[in-house]
Design a protein around this motif. Structure first.
Motif, PDB file in Angstrom:
ATOM      1  N   TYR A 199       0.827  -1.209   0.000  1.00 47.80           N
ATOM      2  CA  TYR A 199       0.000   0.000   0.000  1.00 47.80           C
ATOM      3  C   TYR A 199       0.861   1.259   0.000  1.00 47.80           C
ATOM      4  O   TYR A 199       0.556   2.236  -0.695  1.00 47.80           O
ATOM      5  N   LYS A 200       1.935   1.241   0.774  1.00 46.20           N
ATOM      6  CA  LYS A 200       2.830   2.414   0.798  1.00 46.20           C
ATOM      7  C   LYS A 200       3.463   2.639  -0.576  1.00 46.20           C
ATOM      8  O   LYS A 200       3.585   3.770  -1.033  1.00 46.20           O
ATOM      9  N   ALA A 201       3.869   1.548  -1.217  1.00 42.00           N
ATOM     10  CA  ALA A 201       4.497   1.670  -2.544  1.00 42.00           C
ATOM     11  C   ALA A 201       3.527   2.244  -3.566  1.00 42.00           C
ATOM     12  O   ALA A 201       3.919   2.952  -4.498  1.00 42.00           O
ATOM     13  N   MET A 202       2.250   1.948  -3.400  1.00 46.32           N
ATOM     14  CA  MET A 202       1.232   2.439  -4.325  1.00 46.32           C
ATOM     15  C   MET A 202       0.851   3.887  -4.046  1.00 46.32           C
ATOM     16  O   MET A 202       0.405   4.592  -4.963  1.00 46.32           O
ATOM     17  N   ALA A 203       1.045   4.339  -2.812  1.00 47.25           N
ATOM     18  CA  ALA A 203       0.518   5.648  -2.413  1.00 47.25           C
ATOM     19  C   ALA A 203       1.579   6.735  -2.271  1.00 47.25           C
ATOM     20  O   ALA A 203       1.297   7.910  -2.499  1.00 47.25           O
ATOM     21  N   LEU A 204       2.793   6.351  -1.898  1.00 47.76           N
ATOM     22  CA  LEU A 204       3.780   7.346  -1.475  1.00 47.76           C
ATOM     23  C   LEU A 204       5.073   7.258  -2.282  1.00 47.76           C
ATOM     24  O   LEU A 204       5.541   6.185  -2.630  1.00 47.76           O
TER      25      LEU A 204
END
Length: 205
Positions: A199-204
């Motif tokens: 999720y972090k890789a997709m968002a930030l």
């Protein structure tokens, strides 16, 4: 001698809402026991304590009844996924909460939720009216995740990888995709750290 306490009257709209709730709950209970194909309108009505007429007047047909069953379940799921996500918390923290909520929900449920999702999606293929309702429902879910992203704070040096709506679309696609794989394989292969990293890789950035 004391008179029995009179039950408060409820309006027609309240009666309608009560019937709606009882019939969708009955349909869901029987779906979990029998599946979709063999389940009849008469069985749902009898289980809920009604004739078949309220089902036709409230829902129109069996297909629309089960769309509303799925709508109820999916909105409850969205509430579960966003539980604990807080305005002002960092996006990193809220994404972690999202991952933990998803895994907790999956651990507490069997495969019936995924089954009814596929049933309603299949119904929508030949029913443009239900397909439109599914699109409207998907928009509600999209706005829920998008709002969570928008109200989350960024840590120093962080930037969003894309527009909040694009990120929300990608997160929903990831959640749906992983849930599909787990439903098909009957295996739980994810953990919170793994999902949080994705999720972090997709968002930030």
């Amino acid at each position: 001698m004391n008179k029995p306490e009179r039950r408060p009257r409820i309006s027609r709209e309240q009666q309608k809402a009560l019937r709606f709730e009882e019939l969708t709950n009955a349909a869901w209970t029987l779906f979990c026991e029998k599946g979709y194909e063999s389940l009849t309108i008469d069985e749902v009505a009898e289980y809920a304590g009604y004739s078949r007429m309220p089902i036709y007047s409230l829902f129109g047909d069996k297909q629309n009844l089960f769309f509303h069953v799925w709508k109820k379940i999916s909105l409850e799921l969205m509430g579960i996924l966003l539980k604990g996500c807080k305005e002002g918390a960092t996006l990193n923290e809220n994404l972690r909460q999202l991952a933990e909520n998803l895994l907790q929900d999956q651990a507490n449920k069997d495969s019936h939720g995924a089954s009814i999702f596929y049933v309603v999606q299949s119904i929508g293929i030949s029913r443009p009216d239900i397909q439109e309702k599914l699109r409207d429902l998907a928009e509600i879910h999209l706005q829920g995740i998008k709002t969570m992203i928008s109200y989350s704070a960024l840590e120093p040096g962080q930037t969003l990888r894309s527009d909040p709506e694009i990120i929300a679309l990608n997160l929903i696609a990831m959640i749906n995709g992983s849930s599909t794989v787990e439903f098909q394989t009957r295996r739980h292969f994810q953990d919170a750290d793994y999902l949080h990293t994705l999720y972090k890789a997709m968002a930030l950035n």
